[in-house]
Design an enzyme around this catalytic site. Structure first.
Site, PDB file in Angstrom:
ATOM      1  N   ARG A  54      33.924  -6.421 -13.683  1.00 12.73           N
ATOM      2  CA  ARG A  54      34.473  -7.781 -13.583  1.00 12.73           C
ATOM      3  C   ARG A  54      35.252  -7.853 -12.284  1.00 12.73           C
ATOM      4  NH1 ARG A  54      36.654 -12.198 -12.914  1.00 12.73           N
ATOM      5  NH2 ARG A  54      37.072 -13.703 -14.565  1.00 12.73           N
ATOM      6  N   GLU A  62      31.435 -20.608 -16.358  1.00 11.29           N
ATOM      7  CA  GLU A  62      30.938 -19.711 -17.406  1.00 11.29           C
ATOM      8  C   GLU A  62      29.602 -20.129 -18.006  1.00 11.29           C
ATOM      9  OE1 GLU A  62      32.521 -16.928 -18.170  1.00 11.29           O
ATOM     10  OE2 GLU A  62      34.243 -17.395 -16.886  1.00 11.29           O
ATOM     11  N   ARG A 104      35.313  -3.805 -19.458  1.00  8.51           N
ATOM     12  CA  ARG A 104      34.703  -3.876 -18.131  1.00  8.51           C
ATOM     13  C   ARG A 104      35.637  -3.251 -17.096  1.00  8.51           C
ATOM     14  NH1 ARG A 104      33.720 -10.311 -18.206  1.00  8.51           N
ATOM     15  NH2 ARG A 104      35.953 -10.108 -18.595  1.00  8.51           N
TER      16      ARG A 104
END
Length: 191
Positions: A54, A62, A104
């Site tokens: 990320r 999104e 992430r």
């Protein structure tokens, strides 16, 4: 003086633990981008391991992978991210935390000398976000975002009509429990 340094080290270690992060300095890692998930998330092969990364300091529109809903400019941001990094060697640079709550890796992503995140902000694909403690480049990214907004780059002009147009195809409107993805995104756009 040694007592002060020891105290500060202990304080940093405690703060790191409290924040759920790793405050250690790490060397940048070279990785190959094997998939682009969206405008601010990629999969890489680094040191023989696949990892989801990320981008630190930016947020792009999104995709709701469960319902198929898509924010205005999400497709464009993903496509531009693919152009910037897919199939390329990138340098992953840590700020403070190792991972986010989704597991992430949190990294600044560079292609050569260029910051992928900065490019996305410059082109109006992303906005700068302040998420402590990973804020080393926030002020720089925020200034770049302000210039992109002022010039109407990318989503800063393209999504204004999308937010205003109530007759827009509602097939991508997703109920989030408090609002719709459209309302939520349009609120983010103006903040």
């Amino acid at each position: 003086m040694e007592n002060l340094l020891g105290y500060l080290s202990a304080l940093l270690l405690a703060l790191s633990s409290w924040l759920g992060g790793d405050m250690s300095v790490s060397e940048p890692v070279v990785a190959e981008v094997i998939e682009v998930i969206d405008g601010d998330t990629i999969d890489v092969l680094a040191e023989g391991e696949e990892e989801r990364v990320r981008y630190i300091g930016i947020d792009t529109p999104e995709f709701d992978h469960e319902t198929g809903g898509v924010d205005c400019y999400a497709e464009e941001a993903k496509s531009r991210n693919e152009e910037l990094v897919l199939g390329k060697e990138v340098m992953l640079v840590k700020d403070v935390r190792e991972r986010d709550k989704y597991g992430r890796l949190l990294r600044y992503v560079y292609v050569g000398e260029d910051s992928g995140g900065q490019t996305l902000v410059e082109e109006g694909m992303a906005k700068a976000v302040y998420i402590q403690p990973d804020v080393s480049h926030y002020q720089e990214l925020k200034l770049i975002e302000e210039k992109a907004r002022a010039s109407g780059a990318g989503r800063w002009s393209a999504c204004q009509n999308w937010c205003k147009n109530s007759s827009h195809d509602s097939s991508n409107v997703v109920n989030t429990g408090f609002s719709t993805i459209r309302t939520w995104f349009c609120q983010k756009l103006t903040n």
